[in-house]
Write a protein that holds these residues in place. Structure first.
Motif, PDB file in Angstrom:
ATOM      1  N   PRO A 167      13.103  39.146 -73.192  1.00  0.00           N
ATOM      2  CA  PRO A 167      11.697  39.567 -73.160  1.00  0.00           C
ATOM      3  C   PRO A 167      11.184  40.177 -74.459  1.00  0.00           C
ATOM      4  O   PRO A 167      10.015  40.040 -74.797  1.00  0.00           O
ATOM      5  N   ASP A 168      12.056  40.856 -75.192  1.00  0.00           N
ATOM      6  CA  ASP A 168      11.609  41.574 -76.390  1.00  0.00           C
ATOM      7  C   ASP A 168      12.319  41.040 -77.627  1.00  0.00           C
ATOM      8  O   ASP A 168      13.310  41.606 -78.090  1.00  0.00           O
ATOM      9  N   LEU A 169      11.789  39.967 -78.167  1.00  0.00           N
ATOM     10  CA  LEU A 169      12.324  39.423 -79.409  1.00  0.00           C
ATOM     11  C   LEU A 169      11.793  40.221 -80.587  1.00  0.00           C
ATOM     12  O   LEU A 169      10.789  40.936 -80.486  1.00  0.00           O
ATOM     13  N   SER A 170      12.450  40.072 -81.731  1.00  0.00           N
ATOM     14  CA  SER A 170      11.989  40.769 -82.930  1.00  0.00           C
ATOM     15  C   SER A 170      10.655  40.185 -83.392  1.00  0.00           C
ATOM     16  O   SER A 170      10.282  39.061 -83.044  1.00  0.00           O
ATOM     17  N   SER A 171       9.937  40.957 -84.179  1.00  0.00           N
ATOM     18  CA  SER A 171       8.644  40.486 -84.681  1.00  0.00           C
ATOM     19  C   SER A 171       8.801  39.234 -85.534  1.00  0.00           C
ATOM     20  O   SER A 171       7.947  38.340 -85.512  1.00  0.00           O
ATOM     21  N   LYS A 172       9.908  39.143 -86.279  1.00  0.00           N
ATOM     22  CA  LYS A 172      10.152  37.956 -87.095  1.00  0.00           C
ATOM     23  C   LYS A 172      10.379  36.732 -86.218  1.00  0.00           C
ATOM     24  O   LYS A 172       9.887  35.635 -86.519  1.00  0.00           O
TER      25      LYS A 172
END
Length: 314
Positions: A167-172
């Motif tokens: 659910p929470d991937l890095s911004s990159k």
């Protein structure tokens, strides 16, 4: 479409269905065609929108939403639902409902179902079908223009029907996904420039996103462009013991672009594309269904506004 696609063009489309990021050189080698010819045909197909290669972001859950609209508001509702980031396809259809959309989400869908969707302009009522299992997505649909050896030589990633979404991937990672949603064939170099990362790091992240099932790269083909202008959604009722075998049997049929088990007043939803209504009748009445089908409701797709997360021209 004014010009019928040739065999070479259909084979290139079929190759992109297997691996949307395959280089023209690789496709040429597998199809035993000149690379220059493959590049020329491929560029023409992409430029004219006959095939679009794009990433789709997988989520934890998904549902089909069948919407009824106030008279004269179907187009407005279609535009509003298609513009949502969380919808993957949007079809105007015949039958009791006016619109069918597929929506992907993570976590709790209470706000979406109780506030957002009911407030959609034009939508007067809706029925929700949570998707329990995919038997086939459009990632697994094929034109049938390649033989088994050619398809195997091109295959890089599996045709996933399930995934474990983070659910929470890095911004990159989110930036890379955004770039690939715009253009699934974007080069590593262009994506690296866009997200301010090294090409090596971008290549590694894309491989991880694909292999871990966070995204899929899909070649989106409008069925009418390849001689299959009749599209229908079949809402199939069957017995609990027949859901799995019938779903698998239908997914193996070349006419089927999409098949899913759902919760609701039917058990399976199947997207079928054929050349004409006579072929649709033959498919529905085919004895291959056996005794597994108790009832089927058929909705013809009048217009697709969105496929694979991409808006279509109208």
């Amino acid at each position: 479409m004014e010009k019928e696609l040739g065999d070479a063009q259909r084979r290139i489309i079929a190759a992109l269905q297997v691996d949307g990021r395959a280089t023209w050189r690789k496709i040429a080698a597998v199809l035993d065609m000149p690379e220059r010819s493959v590049a020329r045909h491929g560029a023409w197909l992409l430029e004219n929108g006959l095939v679009t290669v794009a990433a789709i972001r997988h989520r934890e859950h998904s549902m089909l939403v069948a919407c009824s609209c106030a008279p004269g508001t179907g187009r407005i509702a279609s535009e509003a639902l298609s513009a949502r980031e969380d919808t993957s396809f949007s079809y105007q259809v015949t039958g009791r409902e006016d619109l069918i959309v597929e929506l992907h989400y993570t976590g709790d869908a209470t706000d979406v179902l109780s506030l957002q969707l009911p407030a959609t302009p034009g939508v007067s009522a809706m029925v929700v079908y949570p998707i329990l299992k995919y038997f086939k997505t459009i990632r697994g649909w094929r034109l049938g223009s390649l033989n088994a050896a050619e398809e195997q030589a091109l295959r890089k990633d599996p045709d996933r029907t399930s995934w474990k979404a983070v659910p929470d991937l890095s911004s990159k990672d989110e930036q890379i996904i955004a770039a690939l949603k715009e253009d699934g064939r974007a080069s590593i170099e262009s994506v690296a420039r866009r997200v301010a990362m090294s090409e090596t790091s971008v290549a590694r992240r894309i491989d991880w996103l694909l292999h871990s099932g966070q995204i899929s790269i899909r070649a989106l083909v409008e069925p009418a462009a390849v001689g299959l202008p009749v599209e229908a959604l079949l809402w199939v009722s069957t017995t609990p013991s027949q859901i799995e075998p019938l779903g698998q049997r239908l997914a193996a049929r070349p006419e089927v672009r999409y098949a899913a088990a759902v919760a609701g007043d039917c058990q399976l939803v199947v997207d079928v594309t054929v050349a004409n209504q006579a072929e649709l009748y033959k498919f529905i009445s085919d004895s291959a269904w056996g005794d597994a089908m108790l009832q089927v409701k058929t909705s013809l797709v009048v217009q697709a506004r969105k496929r694979g997360g991409k808006l279509l021209a109208i």
